[in-house]
Design a protein around this motif. Structure first.
Motif, PDB file in Angstrom:
ATOM      1  N   ASP A  14       0.816  -1.209   0.000  1.00  0.00           N
ATOM      2  CA  ASP A  14       0.000   0.000   0.000  1.00  0.00           C
ATOM      3  C   ASP A  14       0.853   1.263   0.000  1.00  0.00           C
ATOM      4  OD1 ASP A  14      -2.478  -1.388   0.127  1.00  0.00           O
ATOM      5  OD2 ASP A  14      -2.181  -1.676   2.277  1.00  0.00           O
ATOM      6  N   ASP A  15       2.021   1.214   0.653  1.00  0.00           N
ATOM      7  CA  ASP A  15       2.871   2.383   0.857  1.00  0.00           C
ATOM      8  C   ASP A  15       4.326   1.931   0.742  1.00  0.00           C
ATOM      9  OD1 ASP A  15       4.552   4.334   2.127  1.00  0.00           O
ATOM     10  OD2 ASP A  15       2.862   5.065   3.303  1.00  0.00           O
ATOM     11  N   ALA A  36      11.603   5.436  -8.028  1.00  0.00           N
ATOM     12  CA  ALA A  36      10.408   6.276  -8.123  1.00  0.00           C
ATOM     13  C   ALA A  36       9.486   5.946  -6.958  1.00  0.00           C
ATOM     14  CB  ALA A  36       9.702   6.023  -9.451  1.00  0.00           C
ATOM     15  N   PRO A  37       8.616   6.875  -6.587  1.00  0.00           N
ATOM     16  CA  PRO A  37       7.743   6.633  -5.429  1.00  0.00           C
ATOM     17  C   PRO A  37       6.948   5.318  -5.456  1.00  0.00           C
ATOM     18  CG  PRO A  37       7.576   8.915  -6.107  1.00  0.00           C
ATOM     19  CD  PRO A  37       8.421   8.212  -7.150  1.00  0.00           C
ATOM     20  N   PRO A  38       6.474   4.833  -6.631  1.00  0.00           N
ATOM     21  CA  PRO A  38       5.647   3.628  -6.568  1.00  0.00           C
ATOM     22  C   PRO A  38       6.419   2.303  -6.510  1.00  0.00           C
ATOM     23  CG  PRO A  38       5.613   4.495  -8.789  1.00  0.00           C
ATOM     24  CD  PRO A  38       6.419   5.446  -7.947  1.00  0.00           C
ATOM     25  N   PHE A  39       7.766   2.342  -6.472  1.00  0.00           N
ATOM     26  CA  PHE A  39       8.526   1.099  -6.519  1.00  0.00           C
ATOM     27  C   PHE A  39       9.860   1.226  -5.781  1.00  0.00           C
ATOM     28  CE2 PHE A  39      11.926  -1.450  -8.352  1.00  0.00           C
ATOM     29  CZ  PHE A  39      11.400  -2.723  -8.217  1.00  0.00           C
ATOM     30  N   PRO A  54       0.570   0.855  -5.343  1.00  0.00           N
ATOM     31  CA  PRO A  54      -0.657   0.819  -6.152  1.00  0.00           C
ATOM     32  C   PRO A  54      -0.522   1.474  -7.523  1.00  0.00           C
ATOM     33  CG  PRO A  54      -1.080   1.809  -3.994  1.00  0.00           C
ATOM     34  CD  PRO A  54       0.386   1.519  -4.077  1.00  0.00           C
ATOM     35  N   THR A  55       0.379   2.438  -7.683  1.00  0.00           N
ATOM     36  CA  THR A  55       0.518   3.104  -8.984  1.00  0.00           C
ATOM     37  C   THR A  55       1.672   2.543  -9.802  1.00  0.00           C
ATOM     38  OG1 THR A  55       1.858   4.872  -8.015  1.00  0.00           O
ATOM     39  CG2 THR A  55      -0.531   5.245  -8.124  1.00  0.00           C
ATOM     40  N   SER A  56       2.305   1.486  -9.329  1.00  0.00           N
ATOM     41  CA  SER A  56       3.359   0.841 -10.118  1.00  0.00           C
ATOM     42  C   SER A  56       2.724   0.026 -11.238  1.00  0.00           C
ATOM     43  CB  SER A  56       4.206  -0.080  -9.239  1.00  0.00           C
ATOM     44  OG  SER A  56       3.448  -1.216  -8.856  1.00  0.00           O
ATOM     45  N   SER A  57       3.518  -0.406 -12.200  1.00  0.00           N
ATOM     46  CA  SER A  57       2.962  -1.217 -13.289  1.00  0.00           C
ATOM     47  C   SER A  57       2.358  -2.514 -12.758  1.00  0.00           C
ATOM     48  CB  SER A  57       4.026  -1.502 -14.347  1.00  0.00           C
ATOM     49  OG  SER A  57       5.131  -2.167 -13.773  1.00  0.00           O
ATOM     50  N   ALA A  58       2.942  -3.110 -11.718  1.00  0.00           N
ATOM     51  CA  ALA A  58       2.415  -4.356 -11.152  1.00  0.00           C
ATOM     52  C   ALA A  58       1.114  -4.136 -10.381  1.00  0.00           C
ATOM     53  CB  ALA A  58       3.454  -4.992 -10.228  1.00  0.00           C
ATOM     54  N   THR A  66      -9.828  -6.673 -12.097  1.00  0.00           N
ATOM     55  CA  THR A  66      -9.259  -7.067 -10.809  1.00  0.00           C
ATOM     56  C   THR A  66      -8.028  -6.218 -10.513  1.00  0.00           C
ATOM     57  OG1 THR A  66      -9.979  -9.337 -11.179  1.00  0.00           O
ATOM     58  CG2 THR A  66      -8.304  -8.992  -9.475  1.00  0.00           C
ATOM     59  N   THR A  67      -7.956  -5.687  -9.309  1.00  0.00           N
ATOM     60  CA  THR A  67      -6.809  -4.888  -8.899  1.00  0.00           C
ATOM     61  C   THR A  67      -5.941  -5.708  -7.951  1.00  0.00           C
ATOM     62  OG1 THR A  67      -8.108  -2.863  -9.086  1.00  0.00           O
ATOM     63  CG2 THR A  67      -6.093  -2.736  -7.789  1.00  0.00           C
ATOM     64  N   PRO A  68      -4.645  -5.840  -8.245  1.00  0.00           N
ATOM     65  CA  PRO A  68      -3.750  -6.556  -7.336  1.00  0.00           C
ATOM     66  C   PRO A  68      -3.746  -5.892  -5.959  1.00  0.00           C
ATOM     67  CG  PRO A  68      -2.674  -6.183  -9.438  1.00  0.00           C
ATOM     68  CD  PRO A  68      -3.943  -5.378  -9.443  1.00  0.00           C
TER      69      PRO A  68
END
Length: 136
Positions: A14-15, A36-39, A54-58, A66-68
């Motif tokens: 989540d964070d 970068a912040p999402p990874f 949550p905003t990473s490619s994965a 469906t959201t991982p």
């Protein structure tokens, strides 16, 4: 298939910053990169843990919508020398556990969670008898 030095496991978190803090300050991982912040990715021994926000490619929704999400029962397995001491240290640091220490024929285990709810198993292998002692 290349023979890589690291085993890679991806956790959806989540964070990312909270995950970096947890893995580096509580479980002895080292920060490898945080481009970068999402990874970010952290490493401990031969384990490279990819922390994907949550905003990473994965973390993007799949074609069916469906959201991982983090959590579940699949987990990384960290071997410790003294599980009771490690549990006491982590409890003092504010971590909670899904159960008490469970003993089985292979050793003892307990599950904790990262800040996103991803499980981490701490495992102390059972002491192995000296083969010379088993000959009777």
């Amino acid at each position: 298939m290349p023979d890589d030095d690291l085993v890679n496991v991806r956790y959806i978190v989540d964070d990312v910053d909270a995950a970096i803090d947890f893995y580096t300050n509580k479980l002895g991982f080292a920060l490898l990169t945080h481009p970068a912040p999402p990874f970010a990715d952290v490493v401990r021994g031969r384990l490279r843990l990819l922390l994907s926000g949550p905003t990473s490619s994965a973390g993007r929704p799949l074609p069916d919508g469906t959201t991982p999400t983090p959590g579940g029962w699949n987990r990384i397995h960290l071997i410790v020398e003294d599980i009771a001491a490690e549990v006491a240290r982590l409890r003092a640091a504010g971590l909670t556990f899904r159960s008490e220490i469970i003993s089985g024929p292979g050793g003892q285990q307990i599950l904790t969670e990262d800040p996103s709810g991803n499980p981490i198993e701490l495992f102390q292998p059972a002491a192995r008898a000296d083969p010379a002692q088993r000959r009777g």
